[in-house]
Design a protein around this motif. Structure first.
Motif, PDB file in Angstrom:
ATOM      1  N   ALA A   8     -46.456  33.170 -23.982  1.00 53.41           N
ATOM      2  CA  ALA A   8     -45.208  32.469 -23.635  1.00 53.41           C
ATOM      3  C   ALA A   8     -44.041  33.023 -24.430  1.00 53.41           C
ATOM      4  O   ALA A   8     -42.933  33.208 -23.902  1.00 53.41           O
ATOM      5  N   ILE A   9     -44.283  33.309 -25.697  1.00 52.00           N
ATOM      6  CA  ILE A   9     -43.210  33.847 -26.525  1.00 52.00           C
ATOM      7  C   ILE A   9     -42.803  35.221 -26.043  1.00 52.00           C
ATOM      8  O   ILE A   9     -41.610  35.556 -25.952  1.00 52.00           O
ATOM      9  N   THR A  12     -40.903  34.878 -22.804  1.00 53.01           N
ATOM     10  CA  THR A  12     -39.533  34.384 -23.031  1.00 53.01           C
ATOM     11  C   THR A  12     -38.666  35.481 -23.621  1.00 53.01           C
ATOM     12  O   THR A  12     -37.491  35.649 -23.260  1.00 53.01           O
ATOM     13  N   ILE A  15     -37.696  37.860 -20.943  1.00 53.29           N
ATOM     14  CA  ILE A  15     -36.620  37.323 -20.067  1.00 53.29           C
ATOM     15  C   ILE A  15     -35.272  37.418 -20.768  1.00 53.29           C
ATOM     16  O   ILE A  15     -34.252  37.770 -20.169  1.00 53.29           O
ATOM     17  N   PHE A  16     -35.244  37.124 -22.066  1.00 49.92           N
ATOM     18  CA  PHE A  16     -34.000  37.164 -22.804  1.00 49.92           C
ATOM     19  C   PHE A  16     -33.430  38.566 -22.853  1.00 49.92           C
ATOM     20  O   PHE A  16     -32.232  38.773 -22.670  1.00 49.92           O
TER      21      PHE A  16
END
Length: 213
Positions: A8-9, A12, A15-16
């Motif tokens: 998940a990290i 994320t 995506i950032f």
């Protein structure tokens, strides 16, 4: 559990990094972006309420009192003084009578004795009376219109003396010249007695009698 958190990290972060790269290519600053929580906040719209002002001034009704000063018109005798009241002999012509009215009025005559007639002016504000009256009467001059209040009126009188009659004398006798006559009485005459006269046969010359009863 640890592997899922790590995925998940990483996801994320990916995506950032992708969004950051996209924003740079489009010239979008990250500081201009609202946090995601801002999309769920209630939007407050400030509406300025301005009281409605009727631009049309209140109509004020005013009644204007119009005062008109009215003067009565005047009927004027323009001919010689005394011509409005005349006495004539039968068959005699009256002296001309002239009337006029001021103030824009119109003048008229009524009850005029027979034999007389009227010459009106062009504007109707003056008349002339002439003629040979065949009867006596009281005529009326009236004026209306213009500044005349109602009808203004004046009157005049035309008198036709009756035809004179000498009448008859009674009580006379045949006397000699220089003698005193008996009483003589006049009867059946019409009109005023102006004088007595005497004459001697053949009665071609008459002499006024100075005194008589």
């Amino acid at each position: 559990m640890g592997k899922q958190l790590l995925k998940a990290i990483l996801f994320t972060g990916l995506i950032f990094i992708s969004w950051n790269f996209y924003a740079q290519t489009k010239g979008i600053k990250l500081s201009d972006l609202k946090p995601i929580s801002a999309f769920f906040e209630a939007t407050t719209v400030e509406e300025e309420i301005v009281p409605e002002i009727n631009s049309t001034p209140k109509e004020i009704r005013k009644e204007v009192l119009k005062v008109e000063e009215t003067f009565a018109c005047n009927i004027t005798l323009d001919s010689d003084s005394g011509t409005d009241n005349q006495t004539v002999c039968p068959g005699g012509t009256i002296d001309q009578i002239d009337y006029s009215v001021d103030g824009g009025g119109t003048i008229a005559v009524s009850n005029l004795p027979n034999g007389l007639f009227v010459i009106p002016s062009f504007d109707g504000d003056a008349i002339t009376i002439i003629g040979i009256p065949t009867e006596s009467g009281i005529y009326t001059i009236s004026a209306t219109g213009g500044t005349c209040v109602g009808t203004e009126e004046v009157t005049g009188t035309i008198t036709v003396d009756p035809t004179t009659e000498g009448g008859s004398v009674s009580g006379g006798t045949i006397i000699c010249e220089g003698s005193t006559s008996a009483q003589l009485t006049l009867a059946g005459h019409v009109g005023d007695v102006v004088r007595w006269q005497s004459a001697v046969s053949p009665f071609s010359s008459w002499t006024d009698i100075a005194k008589y009863l």
